[in-house]
Write a protein that holds these residues in place. Sequence first.
Motif, PDB file in Angstrom:
ATOM      1  N   GLY A 197     -56.994 -64.257  49.368  1.00 56.45           N
ATOM      2  CA  GLY A 197     -57.721 -65.300  50.109  1.00 56.45           C
ATOM      3  C   GLY A 197     -58.253 -65.446  51.075  1.00 56.45           C
ATOM      4  N   VAL A 199     -57.358 -64.742  53.706  1.00 54.66           N
ATOM      5  CA  VAL A 199     -55.512 -63.696  55.134  1.00 54.66           C
ATOM      6  C   VAL A 199     -56.734 -62.615  54.217  1.00 54.66           C
ATOM      7  CG1 VAL A 199     -54.114 -63.044  55.156  1.00 54.66           C
ATOM      8  CG2 VAL A 199     -54.609 -65.311  55.512  1.00 54.66           C
ATOM      9  N   ILE A 220     -54.318 -62.045  40.673  1.00 51.82           N
ATOM     10  CA  ILE A 220     -53.893 -62.615  39.663  1.00 51.82           C
ATOM     11  C   ILE A 220     -55.569 -63.576  39.000  1.00 51.82           C
ATOM     12  CG2 ILE A 220     -51.656 -62.407  39.208  1.00 51.82           C
ATOM     13  CD1 ILE A 220     -51.355 -65.338  40.210  1.00 51.82           C
ATOM     14  N   GLY A 266     -47.349 -64.139  49.545  1.00 50.75           N
ATOM     15  CA  GLY A 266     -45.744 -64.616  50.393  1.00 50.75           C
ATOM     16  C   GLY A 266     -45.020 -65.521  49.253  1.00 50.75           C
ATOM     17  N   THR A 270     -43.887 -60.166  45.042  1.00 58.38           N
ATOM     18  CA  THR A 270     -44.881 -59.175  45.232  1.00 58.38           C
ATOM     19  C   THR A 270     -44.694 -58.845  47.201  1.00 58.38           C
ATOM     20  OG1 THR A 270     -46.260 -61.450  46.199  1.00 58.38           O
ATOM     21  CG2 THR A 270     -47.304 -60.846  43.960  1.00 58.38           C
ATOM     22  N   LEU A 315     -49.947 -63.681  63.002  1.00 57.55           N
ATOM     23  CA  LEU A 315     -51.653 -63.806  63.811  1.00 57.55           C
ATOM     24  C   LEU A 315     -52.124 -62.432  63.824  1.00 57.55           C
ATOM     25  CD1 LEU A 315     -52.680 -66.253  63.460  1.00 57.55           C
ATOM     26  CD2 LEU A 315     -50.535 -65.864  64.215  1.00 57.55           C
TER      27      LEU A 315
END
Length: 362
Positions: A197, A199, A220, A266, A270, A315
């Motif tokens: 995504g 990040v 996925i 998250g 995973t 961060l």
Amino acid sequence: VIRCRAAVAWAVGKPLSVEEVEVSPPKAGEVRVKIVATGICRTDDHVLEGCFPNVVFPVIPGHEGAGIVESVGEGVTSVKPGDKVIPLCLPQCGGCSFCLNPESNYCLKSHVSEPQNLLPDKTSRFTCKGKQIHHFLWVSTFAEYTVMPEYAVAKIDAAAPLDKVCLLGCGFPTGYGAAINTAKVKPGSTCAIFGVGGVGLSVVMGCKAAGASRIIAIDINKDKFAKAKELGATDCISPHDFKKPIQEVLTEMTGHGVDYSFEAIGHVDTLTAALASCNMNTGVCVMVGLPASGSVISIDPMLLLSGRTWKGTLLGGWKMRDCIPTLVSSYLEKKFNSDVLISHTLPIAKVNEGFELLRAGK
Ligand code: NAD
Ligand code: ZN
Ligand code: ZN
């Protein structure tokens, strides 16, 4: 007092509601910022779902924004009205033991140590329909005007396009820094990124910039693969295409596992798979994704005893107030192209549509 619009989360599990709110003037040491643009980070969705620790509702979420200083409180010297700024969801007070440590990017004033639901004087600058509304990480960028302490804002280059550099408030520096600061990816190395995504794609960019020779993106949602490839991924794989666990697939693809693995999803499963995917001795696994508060991971201790390093990053390891202005300058010098991460642009009235697009993997 300024009256403006803000997206308010009244309770866990409810969609945001765009309301007229009152924003009080900044007190001493505070800055009021007109937010021009904000990104939606998955962390904001964790807030709405009630999975982010110690948030108090009603709250104005949002933590990836850019804007212009509207007014400053007494004693503020580093910014003035008209300055372009990025609010910092990880503050840099400059005085705590972590801020004084050049190797740390943590600050004891941040939410992890002490919840940032109210400003440091324990009051809020937001009200709506007569009710006090809480701040989020002090920045609450889903409001057209927001107030934060001076040490939670960084002045940036006046030439910066705010609708683009808002991503430098969280997603881009997190992923990019996870690769170059936290993992310290070496040239010629092999990297695996779980979840591409906003990040995870920034991790791909960081690995590429650091000179990694093989960059494996795992997701996925195969729709994410075109951008991952464009940014430097050499292989893109979906766990759904294999019968065996993805860590075994990665170990076979690379001989003994990757040099660096990153988890930018998250989930506990995973996170464990990412740890097992890096090589047993010199492998480094960086946890970037935010697991739901209260999650617990159990692992085979041999995974670490054999020498692997497991670390996390907040961060991307940047000392925010020092480094974000420099990153903005690097953006203007075209050293990286974070614009690729922008998939849609919507007005604040359609903020819930933005979250639906995020949840739909778009
Ligand atoms: P995102 O939703 O845009 O991306 C997550 C990606 O993971 C998606 O592409 C999704 O398809 C993929 N995915 C989901 N489940 C998967 C699975 N089982 N296997 C493989 N891929 C899977 O989210 P984002 O905005 O990129 O944020 C990623 C994570 O990073 C979030 O947990 C967010 O809270 C966290 N975050 C952490 C920091 C930090 O300082 N450490 C900063 C920002 C964001
Ligand atoms: Zn974020
Ligand atoms: Zn500090």
